[in-house]
Design an enzyme around this catalytic site. Structure first.
Site, PDB file in Angstrom:
ATOM      1  N   LEU A   1       0.862  -1.171   0.000  1.00  0.00           N
ATOM      2  CA  LEU A   1       0.000   0.000   0.000  1.00  0.00           C
ATOM      3  C   LEU A   1       0.903   1.226   0.000  1.00  0.00           C
ATOM      4  O   LEU A   1       1.990   1.207   0.588  1.00  0.00           O
ATOM      5  CB  LEU A   1      -0.895   0.034   1.247  1.00  0.00           C
ATOM      6  CG  LEU A   1      -1.976  -1.048   1.378  1.00  0.00           C
ATOM      7  CD1 LEU A   1      -2.707  -0.873   2.705  1.00  0.00           C
ATOM      8  CD2 LEU A   1      -2.960  -0.998   0.219  1.00  0.00           C
ATOM      9  N   ASP A   2       0.469   2.321  -0.647  1.00  0.00           N
ATOM     10  CA  ASP A   2       1.213   3.573  -0.563  1.00  0.00           C
ATOM     11  C   ASP A   2       1.402   3.960   0.896  1.00  0.00           C
ATOM     12  O   ASP A   2       0.552   3.650   1.740  1.00  0.00           O
ATOM     13  CB  ASP A   2       0.456   4.702  -1.274  1.00  0.00           C
ATOM     14  CG  ASP A   2       0.480   4.556  -2.777  1.00  0.00           C
ATOM     15  OD1 ASP A   2       1.310   3.784  -3.271  1.00  0.00           O
ATOM     16  OD2 ASP A   2      -0.331   5.220  -3.440  1.00  0.00           O
ATOM     17  N   MET A   3       2.495   4.641   1.175  1.00  0.00           N
ATOM     18  CA  MET A   3       2.786   5.028   2.554  1.00  0.00           C
ATOM     19  C   MET A   3       1.617   5.775   3.195  1.00  0.00           C
ATOM     20  O   MET A   3       1.264   5.532   4.354  1.00  0.00           O
ATOM     21  CB  MET A   3       4.032   5.927   2.599  1.00  0.00           C
ATOM     22  CG  MET A   3       4.426   6.348   4.005  1.00  0.00           C
ATOM     23  SD  MET A   3       5.868   7.430   4.055  1.00  0.00           S
ATOM     24  CE  MET A   3       5.142   8.978   3.488  1.00  0.00           C
ATOM     25  N   SER A   4       0.974   6.676   2.451  1.00  0.00           N
ATOM     26  CA  SER A   4      -0.086   7.507   3.023  1.00  0.00           C
ATOM     27  C   SER A   4      -1.419   6.780   3.146  1.00  0.00           C
ATOM     28  O   SER A   4      -2.327   7.272   3.806  1.00  0.00           O
ATOM     29  CB  SER A   4      -0.265   8.771   2.163  1.00  0.00           C
ATOM     30  OG  SER A   4       0.914   9.539   2.171  1.00  0.00           O
ATOM     31  N   THR A   5      -1.555   5.627   2.498  1.00  0.00           N
ATOM     32  CA  THR A   5      -2.810   4.875   2.518  1.00  0.00           C
ATOM     33  C   THR A   5      -2.839   3.924   3.709  1.00  0.00           C
ATOM     34  O   THR A   5      -1.861   3.228   3.984  1.00  0.00           O
ATOM     35  CB  THR A   5      -2.970   4.065   1.217  1.00  0.00           C
ATOM     36  OG1 THR A   5      -2.872   4.946   0.101  1.00  0.00           O
ATOM     37  CG2 THR A   5      -4.308   3.349   1.179  1.00  0.00           C
TER      38      THR A   5
END
Length: 560
Positions: A407-411
């Site tokens: 997952l993207d870091m911000s997600t």
């Protein structure tokens, strides 16, 4: 003639209530200082009301020829102590480098006596010659003749080879028959005759090949007489362009606070490719800093904002603030800001510090976790703390590579972890074959009118400004997202997102891009507006157990 006085802009209102920045802005990730916000507001008012020049920014509906622009403001202090700001734009506006109120380019290639215009004129003349030659109908005619000759040669030679094969069969039958029916003397005579026929067919094949080789050679020479001239002109153009580019790189000389000057060739010498990207030095940030150093002003803070319609491939919001670009500006600003006290790079801080990972499910083969927002899936260049590291510490006996997908870091949201090699192989196969069902929930800035839809926008990385992604129909990889509205408020819409593919930043780009939902996910600091967090959560995950193949579904509600 630009000078210190006609580019320095005093604030229109008193700034006594404002505190000055303690350190200069870290240009690649920042929140604009209040005085930069005030300067940007004044500059935007000037752009809207000035009448000295006209440029189609695409704000009045005509977006076909629109060219949006990045503008920058630099908060500065003059030697006398007066505080004000400088303004700049990236590239050109209204086909001009010099516009009243804005700092000039570091090197003005458009001046009448500039070597650039003279050499560019020579390159343009070659381009005109090329265009004229390329449209010569003889080229198409000779190409067609060459193709026809090659095809005729192929057909006739292939036909003769088939004839030879049939001839060999007939002669073999004749020899077999003659051996049984003819006298020895007559049989010798037959063999000599058959041998002569075989040799004759071989000579015919040789002559046929020689004939067509000559025909094809003549057709090729006729074509080469025209294409050689094209190749020569292309080589001349390439050499002239490379020479001109080098001269330009030498002319772009940038000052820093110590008065040290470096040109683009020097600055990019330590970069792996050594070659400055096209447009290096034309961005707002280096223009602003160079002008400040040249006139003895102290840079205090800076901010850059987008004005106008977004390019078709990029996501840019009108009036939104953006960091300096990486590929062009990072090496230049590295030199220009040397020795200046600067804000810490927030990207070097560990965003996962103090956070824990909740385990949703666990057995001997796999683990499902709920990853917090702002938490790396795998170690980054400067930060090791990640889901991978935490799982490695939690399950030291695991034999699998642990990470199956990211997952993207911000997600935030659900991630499945493989504890064994067998489980990893099975889970990976499910992800590759796209049998895993994923549902994300997102809060987007804006009110969607439709209830559902499908977004198909091919994507690739922005080579000039990583980690941003672009929509690109020429080089992008296919990316598909299905969406449904969950609920609406006055200013936002909650949606379910189902990615069929798993491209980097796919959901963020598909929501924010003008050809997608045209509404960024709330809190998206790359493609929208920064907030407390990115409001994107991997809510549910449906898959088969990697060993028992039992259907499994996991769901964790979003915390926003």
């Amino acid at each position: 003639m630009h000078s210190q006085e006609n580019c320095f802009t005093p604030f229109k209102e008193s700034i006594d209530a404002y505190s000055l920045p303690e350190q200069f802005t870290f240009p690649f990730y920042y929140e604009p200082h209040p005085l930069c916000l005030l300067a940007a507001k004044e500059l935007q008012h000037h752009i809207e009301t000035q009448t000295q020049w006209q440029h189609n920014f695409g704000l009045t509906g005509n977006t076909d020829t629109a060219i949006g622009k990045m503008f920058g403001v630099l908060l500065v202090q003059k030697k006398c102590g007066e505080i004000g700001y400088l303004s700049a734009f990236s590239g050109k506006i209204a086909d001009k480098n010099l516009i009243p109120k804005f700092v000039p380019p570091v090197f003005d290639m458009l001046t009448e006596d500039s070597f650039f215009l003279a050499e560019q004129s020579e390159i343009n003349a070659i381009n005109n010659q090329l265009q004229s030659l390329q449209t010569n109908p003889k080229i198409a005619e000779f190409k067609m003749v060459l193709a026809e000759e090659k095809e005729a040669a192929r057909v006739q030679i292939e036909s003769h080879r088939e004839t030879m094969i049939e001839g060999r069969k007939v002669r073999k039958a004749q020899r077999e028959s003659g051996a049984n029916e003819l006298s020895p003397a007559d049989f010798l005579q037959l063999k000599a005759q058959l041998s002569t026929e075989s040799i004759k067919e071989k000579y015919q094949l040789r002559d046929l090949k020689l004939y067509w080789d000559e025909q094809i050679k003549t057709a090729q020479q006729n074509l080469l007489q025209l294409t050689n001239e094209l190749d020569l002109l292309r080589s001349q153009r390439k050499a002239l362009s490379a020479s001109l580019q080098q001269k330009l790189f030498e002319q772009y000389r940038f000052l820093n606070t110590d008065g040290v000057e470096k040109n683009l060739n020097d600055i990019f010498n330590d970069i792996p490719d050594h070659t400055p990207p096209a447009g290096s030095g034309e961005c707002a940030a280096p223009k602003l800093l160079h002008y400040a150093f040249k006139w003895g002003m102290k840079p205090l803070a800076m901010a850059e904002f987008w004005w106008g319609a977004a390019p078709k491939s990029e996501i840019r919001q009108h009036k939104n603030f953006y960091p300096a670009c990486k590929s062009k500006c990072q090496p230049i600003l590295g030199h220009m800001l040397k020795g200046i006290a600067m804000d810490e790079n927030p990207l070097l801080a560990n965003p996962a510090e103090g956070k824990t990972i909740d385990i949703v499910y666990q057995d001997d083969d796999m683990v499902v976790v709920n990853k917090p927002a702002e938490f790396l899936s795998v170690p980054g260049k400067t930060i090791e703390d990640s889901v991978y590291l935490r799982m490695k510490q939690r399950f030291p006996e695991a034999t699998g590579p642990l990470i199956v997908h990211r997952l993207d870091m911000s997600t935030s949201g659900l991630m499945v972890i493989a504890l064994t090699k067998r489980a990893n192989k099975s889970l990976q196969k499910q992800f590759i074959s796209r049998t895993v069902q994923k549902r994300y929930v997102a809060l987007i800035d804006g009110v969607l009118e439709q209830d559902e839809g499908i977004i198909n926008l091919p994507m690739r990385g922005d080579l000039d400004d990583r980690p941003r992604q672009l929509v690109c129909y020429e080089h992008g990889k296919p990316a598909e997202t299905t969406w449904q509205v969950v609920e609406r408020s006055n200013t936002q819409t909650k949606v379910y997102l189902h990615p069929k593919t798993g491209r980097t930043h796919q959901l963020r780009v598909h929501c924010a891009h003008s050809l997608g939902l045209n509404m960024p996910i709330s809190g998206d600091d790359l493609y929208g507006h920064k907030a407390s967090r990115l409001h994107l959560h991997a809510e549910s995950l449906t898959l088969e157990h990697p060993i028992t193949h039992e259907p499994m579904r996991f769901q964790v509600e979003a915390e926003f």
